[in-house]
Design a protein around this motif. Sequence first.
Motif, PDB file in Angstrom:
ATOM      1  N   ASN A 269      19.646  19.198 144.070  1.00 29.99           N
ATOM      2  CA  ASN A 269      20.634  19.017 144.932  1.00 29.99           C
ATOM      3  C   ASN A 269      21.936  19.267 144.306  1.00 29.99           C
ATOM      4  N   TYR A 270      22.574  20.251 145.083  1.00 33.20           N
ATOM      5  CA  TYR A 270      23.945  20.494 144.322  1.00 33.20           C
ATOM      6  C   TYR A 270      24.917  21.156 145.695  1.00 33.20           C
ATOM      7  N   GLY A 271      26.220  20.688 145.575  1.00 30.28           N
ATOM      8  CA  GLY A 271      27.238  20.982 146.460  1.00 30.28           C
ATOM      9  C   GLY A 271      26.835  20.417 147.663  1.00 30.28           C
ATOM     10  N   GLY A 272      26.474  19.171 147.780  1.00 30.01           N
ATOM     11  CA  GLY A 272      26.350  18.290 148.880  1.00 30.01           C
ATOM     12  C   GLY A 272      24.926  18.703 149.605  1.00 30.01           C
ATOM     13  N   ARG A 273      24.944  19.548 150.433  1.00 29.62           N
ATOM     14  CA  ARG A 273      23.613  19.636 151.181  1.00 29.62           C
ATOM     15  C   ARG A 273      22.960  20.971 150.836  1.00 29.62           C
ATOM     16  N   ASN A 274      22.984  21.576 149.671  1.00 30.80           N
ATOM     17  CA  ASN A 274      22.344  22.814 148.951  1.00 30.80           C
ATOM     18  C   ASN A 274      21.146  22.084 148.221  1.00 30.80           C
ATOM     19  N   HIS A 275      20.138  22.936 148.225  1.00 36.87           N
ATOM     20  CA  HIS A 275      19.054  22.389 147.733  1.00 36.87           C
ATOM     21  C   HIS A 275      18.267  23.750 147.049  1.00 36.87           C
ATOM     22  N   MET A 276      17.830  23.484 145.599  1.00 33.00           N
ATOM     23  CA  MET A 276      16.695  24.628 145.196  1.00 33.00           C
ATOM     24  C   MET A 276      15.576  23.747 144.810  1.00 33.00           C
ATOM     25  N   ALA A 277      14.511  24.338 144.493  1.00 32.02           N
ATOM     26  CA  ALA A 277      13.253  23.728 143.829  1.00 32.02           C
ATOM     27  C   ALA A 277      13.519  22.979 142.721  1.00 32.02           C
ATOM     28  N   GLU A 278      14.328  23.674 141.824  1.00 31.58           N
ATOM     29  CA  GLU A 278      14.650  23.179 140.500  1.00 31.58           C
ATOM     30  C   GLU A 278      15.873  23.812 140.170  1.00 31.58           C
ATOM     31  N   ALA A 279      16.584  23.389 139.228  1.00 29.61           N
ATOM     32  CA  ALA A 279      17.858  23.983 138.470  1.00 29.61           C
ATOM     33  C   ALA A 279      17.585  25.160 138.512  1.00 29.61           C
ATOM     34  N   ASP A 280      16.301  25.751 137.853  1.00 34.37           N
ATOM     35  CA  ASP A 280      16.031  27.162 137.583  1.00 34.37           C
ATOM     36  C   ASP A 280      14.967  27.718 138.259  1.00 34.37           C
ATOM     37  N   ALA A 281      14.776  27.199 139.607  1.00 28.19           N
ATOM     38  CA  ALA A 281      13.799  27.771 140.441  1.00 28.19           C
ATOM     39  C   ALA A 281      14.056  27.846 142.008  1.00 28.19           C
ATOM     40  N   TYR A 282      14.186  29.112 142.488  1.00 25.05           N
ATOM     41  CA  TYR A 282      14.540  29.253 144.093  1.00 25.05           C
ATOM     42  C   TYR A 282      13.573  28.387 144.905  1.00 25.05           C
ATOM     43  N   ALA A 283      14.413  28.016 145.897  1.00 25.95           N
ATOM     44  CA  ALA A 283      13.908  27.020 146.983  1.00 25.95           C
ATOM     45  C   ALA A 283      13.062  28.024 147.718  1.00 25.95           C
ATOM     46  N   GLY A 284      13.282  29.236 148.225  1.00 29.36           N
ATOM     47  CA  GLY A 284      12.387  30.137 148.999  1.00 29.36           C
ATOM     48  C   GLY A 284      11.080  30.296 148.501  1.00 29.36           C
ATOM     49  N   GLU A 285      10.928  30.527 147.216  1.00 28.02           N
ATOM     50  CA  GLU A 285       9.462  30.624 146.860  1.00 28.02           C
ATOM     51  C   GLU A 285       8.845  29.591 146.835  1.00 28.02           C
ATOM     52  N   GLU A 286       9.027  28.241 146.534  1.00 31.05           N
ATOM     53  CA  GLU A 286       8.522  27.122 146.685  1.00 31.05           C
ATOM     54  C   GLU A 286       8.199  26.832 148.070  1.00 31.05           C
ATOM     55  N   ILE A 287       8.874  27.031 148.991  1.00 32.03           N
ATOM     56  CA  ILE A 287       8.939  26.618 150.401  1.00 32.03           C
ATOM     57  C   ILE A 287       7.910  27.497 151.083  1.00 32.03           C
ATOM     58  N   GLN A 288       7.822  28.822 150.953  1.00 32.79           N
ATOM     59  CA  GLN A 288       7.079  29.962 151.687  1.00 32.79           C
ATOM     60  C   GLN A 288       5.755  29.925 151.268  1.00 32.79           C
ATOM     61  N   ASP A 289       5.517  29.848 149.785  1.00 30.80           N
ATOM     62  CA  ASP A 289       4.113  29.877 148.948  1.00 30.80           C
ATOM     63  C   ASP A 289       3.459  28.740 149.864  1.00 30.80           C
ATOM     64  N   LYS A 290       3.993  27.333 149.798  1.00 26.13           N
ATOM     65  CA  LYS A 290       3.135  26.425 150.312  1.00 26.13           C
ATOM     66  C   LYS A 290       3.124  26.157 151.787  1.00 26.13           C
ATOM     67  N   MET A 291       3.899  26.951 152.482  1.00 24.21           N
ATOM     68  CA  MET A 291       3.716  26.855 153.731  1.00 24.21           C
ATOM     69  C   MET A 291       2.531  27.903 154.222  1.00 24.21           C
ATOM     70  N   GLU A 292       2.647  28.952 153.344  1.00 24.19           N
ATOM     71  CA  GLU A 292       1.646  29.882 153.578  1.00 24.19           C
ATOM     72  C   GLU A 292       0.030  29.091 153.540  1.00 24.19           C
ATOM     73  N   ALA A 293       0.011  28.374 152.102  1.00 22.14           N
ATOM     74  CA  ALA A 293      -0.990  27.678 151.828  1.00 22.14           C
ATOM     75  C   ALA A 293      -1.545  26.675 153.144  1.00 22.14           C
ATOM     76  N   LYS A 294      -0.547  26.011 153.485  1.00 26.68           N
ATOM     77  CA  LYS A 294      -0.731  24.983 154.683  1.00 26.68           C
ATOM     78  C   LYS A 294      -1.493  25.709 155.842  1.00 26.68           C
ATOM     79  N   VAL A 295      -0.891  26.879 156.198  1.00 27.64           N
ATOM     80  CA  VAL A 295      -1.322  27.545 157.508  1.00 27.64           C
ATOM     81  C   VAL A 295      -2.618  27.980 156.990  1.00 27.64           C
ATOM     82  N   ASN A 296      -3.147  28.501 156.015  1.00 25.50           N
ATOM     83  CA  ASN A 296      -4.637  28.614 155.329  1.00 25.50           C
ATOM     84  C   ASN A 296      -5.602  27.421 155.573  1.00 25.50           C
ATOM     85  N   GLU A 297      -5.040  26.387 155.213  1.00 24.44           N
ATOM     86  CA  GLU A 297      -5.716  24.882 155.039  1.00 24.44           C
ATOM     87  C   GLU A 297      -6.105  24.695 156.443  1.00 24.44           C
TER      88      GLU A 297
END
Length: 570
Positions: free
Chosen positions: A252-280
């Motif tokens: 969490n940085y800048g108040g309401r901004n979030h990444m997966a980790e300081a060196d990992a984009y949020a988008g890849e984390e979110i979308q990969d696992k939402m696709e996995a959930k849809v499959n599940e």
Amino acid sequence: MKRFKLLSLILAATMSLTIVGCTAKDESERATGKAKDGVYQGTGSGYGGKLTLEVETEGNAIKDIRLVEEHETAPVMNRAFPVIKERIMEAQSPVVDSVSGATFSSFAVKKAVAEAMKEAGKDFGEITMTTQGPAVEKKELEEVKTQLVVVGGGPAGLSAAIEAKQNGVEDIIVVEKLDILSGNGKFDMNFYDLINSQAQRDNGVEDSPEALAADLKEEGAWDTDERLMAQAEGSAELDLWLREMGIELNYNYGGRNHMAEADAYAGEEIQDKMEAKVNELGIDVRTGTKGLDLIMEDGKAVGVKVESKEGTYDIKADAVIMATGGFSNNKELLAKYAPGTEKLQTSNQMGTTGDFVSVFEENEIQLGHMDTIRIFPTIISNRRDLTGGGSTIFVNKNGERFIDETKGGLELGSAILEQEGGKAYYIYDQQLFDASYRLQKHNALGYHTSADTLEELAEKMGINAENLVKTVEETNKAVDGETADQFRQKALGKKIEKGPFYAVQIESAVHMTKGGVVANEKAEILNTDNEVIPGLYAAGEVADSSAAYSASVVFGRISGEEAAKYISNK
């Protein structure tokens, strides 16, 4: 490799749609020679540069294809490679359709396979960007029935489908016109406007839905008070919902901004696992399937007409959720609604072509703020990657600043295009590099150029060195308050003085279209008389909203929940 296998499973249900007609028999008849048994390497040039793979052959057949080295955009390649590999293996030939949404990467793979097979003794001829598999005669196919159809497989569409399933809807079909899922969300570094998250609490950040709604309104949000509060309340619940799927936004940085980790984009984390959930959850996902039209009966939405490679068919449904994205990639619509923006490139993914805008108009569905466009100040030229922010200056080939860098929008975009050759460069130093993960990542990928001195940097970039040095000196004086001219930067903050120095060619880009179909706080779509259209919902960039990524997921969830209620009450 686990990610490849996971995404391959998601896409497996739709593979038959994309490989019909590309039979091994058809393509082997076009090829010359016979492949010797063995393992052979081939190379191709993709979006990120050189790609190398190896092809294993046995009995004159392709037994396996394995990547050796590639520099493609990970969120694309991780989804596209299983698809293009499956097509080639099925056809026993690289003469197959490219994966839509991954054209350059597909070309690289096909060309590399052809080169490897030629080395093995089997020649499939020249592979070009236009190489495709045998054409399939399109037919009118049988009607399909389901409870809920979701049009669009981006963040909004996937979250809608997941939420609807979790609320008791058994039969759901998601259609996505591209061959890969997750829209523009899979590229995003930041997940904006998320509150009540574990990461916020760990940082001691106190927040509330009321505070978020008030701040959004103060920042210029035009959404109704009811929609703003629905977004804010949904944001407060979102982190927990994501974590239940294994999606952890821990930085969490800048108040309401979030990444997966300081060196990992949020988008890849979110979308990969939402696709996995849809499959599940066993949701029927049909990629390579484009929505064409709404099916309306007695003022209600009862389905959509779609088109796959084999032909067109109707999907009849109790409810329809529109999550098709905006129109950033449609020059004609940009020129119509926001003249001047059509001359800019776009940072959005290729599926944002506003396919249903005319459908909405024909059905007297209300549209709003169609002239409101989010222009991102700087993307890397010849790529779609966002860059920028912090202590930097923009210069032209002559090494001169041409605009106050605090400017933005169409003013900045037009100014860049007006420079010699339409070229402008983003100049920064080690201080900004150290403060920005995005810049660090882009340098690691080789997108930016660095040098120990400004003179050396200018030579590498083809910029007038003498003028560049002078420009930086004058800028630093302005930052110190020693001079006051038209380029005085209040936002620069720090001087550009600590080497190494960095540069990249930039341009402005249409990042999002903010206008779209008008929906209320329940994601219900309204007609031109401001009445709710029964059974029709909208989420994401297709909707008229000042919000962005996190709100796409929030209203995806709302649309899925509300559609489930509507279906259960029918």
